[in-house]
Scaffold this motif. Structure first.
Motif, short mmCIF file in Angstrom:
data_model
loop_
_atom_site.label_atom_id
_atom_site.label_comp_id
_atom_site.label_asym_id
_atom_site.label_seq_id
_atom_site.Cartn_x
_atom_site.Cartn_y
_atom_site.Cartn_z
N LEU A 43 34.99 34.85 40.95
CA LEU A 43 35.13 33.40 40.97
C LEU A 43 33.78 32.75 41.27
N CYS A 44 33.55 31.60 40.65
CA CYS A 44 32.39 30.76 41.01
C CYS A 44 32.94 29.43 41.49
N ASP A 45 32.69 29.09 42.75
CA ASP A 45 33.29 27.87 43.31
C ASP A 45 32.47 26.63 42.93
N ALA A 79 23.18 31.00 34.88
CA ALA A 79 22.87 32.36 35.31
C ALA A 79 23.84 32.82 36.40
N ILE A 80 24.40 31.87 37.14
CA ILE A 80 25.39 32.20 38.17
C ILE A 80 26.79 32.28 37.55
N ILE A 81 27.13 31.25 36.78
CA ILE A 81 28.47 31.19 36.19
C ILE A 81 28.74 32.40 35.30
N SER A 82 27.72 32.83 34.57
CA SER A 82 27.90 33.94 33.62
C SER A 82 28.15 35.28 34.29
N ARG A 83 27.99 35.37 35.61
CA ARG A 83 28.24 36.63 36.31
C ARG A 83 29.72 36.85 36.61
N VAL A 84 30.53 35.81 36.50
CA VAL A 84 31.96 35.94 36.80
C VAL A 84 32.59 36.96 35.85
#
Length: 322
Positions: A43-45, A79-84
């Motif tokens: 999850l990305c909050d 770059a953060i969202i794509s790690r979910v």
């Protein structure tokens, strides 16, 4: 010696990683030792914190700890969202508890990447051979994880000697490869990679064929004077069309670019690096992604200084010097 800085996804199923995440007590030990671990981001909050499934507890990588950037630029949201949904590496910085008493581990991907840069990538020189994982493809090349989620560019012209229109002709996301470090940017430390030096010289590839054989190849380009057919990633031949080739036939062949064809091998000429072919039949069906054959033992050879593709008898020189 165990490589602690492999691409993300390589350690998640290891016995050491599984054991470290098996219990609250083991996670605390991993925090004390600074062990680099891996688990899936789920999850990305709204604050762009990555929530990580540690099994026995929840972990959070705050936005500020999501990546190590040596140039000081802020990390991009994508770059953060794509790690979910993918494995992420991290160190455990602290274990706290929520108001309800639920344990939560505060994690840092940045610290894992900083250690990778300082203790591994920072010691590399051009010509070193390293394991990488393909992350995504662009028209101009492929991006590959060279350790702990740090990406490097594998340009289109470095993928193989045989020309391809797009990296997807040879690679796909998730593939594990070995690549050569082509260059290192002195200001940013970013790596540029190359693959073709590991895929054999002209003579090594041509040794698998001889005149009089009929072989399978992949149509890579169609010109007015002939069709270039890839016999191996570092080897292509030319099937001449002849002066009587009309526009309809050329258009039909152009529609087959990327498909298989049967070819008769007329001659092999090392001094000209030429293989003359005759087209037998082009048949539909996209070329499958098969395992690449390395002509260097990547288990024992970790560096090359020079690679010559051309045969000694050839007048044209194709080589890489690191």
């Amino acid at each position: 010696m165990q490589n602690l800085y492999l691409p993300e996804g390589c350690r998640i199923a290891s016995p050491q990683n599984r054991e470290a995440l098996a219990s609250h007590a083991n996670i605390e030990k991993a925090a004390q030792s600074g062990m680099i671990l891996e688990a899936n981001a789920i999850l990305c909050d709204r604050e762009l914190g990555l929530h990580v499934d540690l099994g026995c507890m929840r972990g959070i990588i705050p936005r500020s700890e999501a990546a190590f950037l040596r140039d000081g630029e802020p990390i991009k949201d994508i770059a953060i969202i794509s790690r979910v949904g993918k494995p992420v590496c991290f160190t455990v910085e602290q274990i706290t508890r929520t108001r309800t008493g639920e344990p939560v581990a505060l994690l840092s991907r940045k610290n894992a990447q900083r250690r990778c840069v300082l203790q591994s990538l920072g010691n590399l020189i051009p010509g070193d051979i390293i394991p990488v994982r393909v992350t995504h493809l662009e028209r101009f090349g492929a991006f590959a994880d060279v350790g702990c989620g740090i990406c490097a560019l594998l340009p289109l012209d470095g993928i193989s000697v045989s020309r391809i229109a797009h990296p997807s002709d040879r690679l796909q996301p998730g593939m594990m490869l070995h690549c050569v470090v082509r260059a290192i940017d002195a200001d940013t430390g970013r790596l540029t990679l190359s693959l073709r030096e590991l895929l054999g010289t002209w003579e090594q590839n041509a040794a698998a064929f001889c005149a009089g054989q009929t072989a399978a190849g992949i149509i890579r380009s169609v010109e007015k004077y002939g069709v270039f057919v890839e016999l191996a990633p570092n080897l292509a031949g030319l099937a001449e069309l002849g002066a009587d080739a009309d526009g309809a036939r050329i258009s039909a062949l152009q529609a087959c670019i990327g498909h298989y064809t049967g070819v008769y091998i007329k001659s092999i000429q090392p001094e000209r690096m030429k293989i003359k072919l005759v087209l037998i039949d082009a048949y539909r069906g996209e070329a499958a992604h098969s395992g690449l054959q390395y002509f260097i033992d990547t288990n024992t050879v970790t560096h090359i200084s020079r690679w010559r593709y051309s045969p000694a008898s050839a007048s044209k020189l194709i080589e890489s010097v690191f």
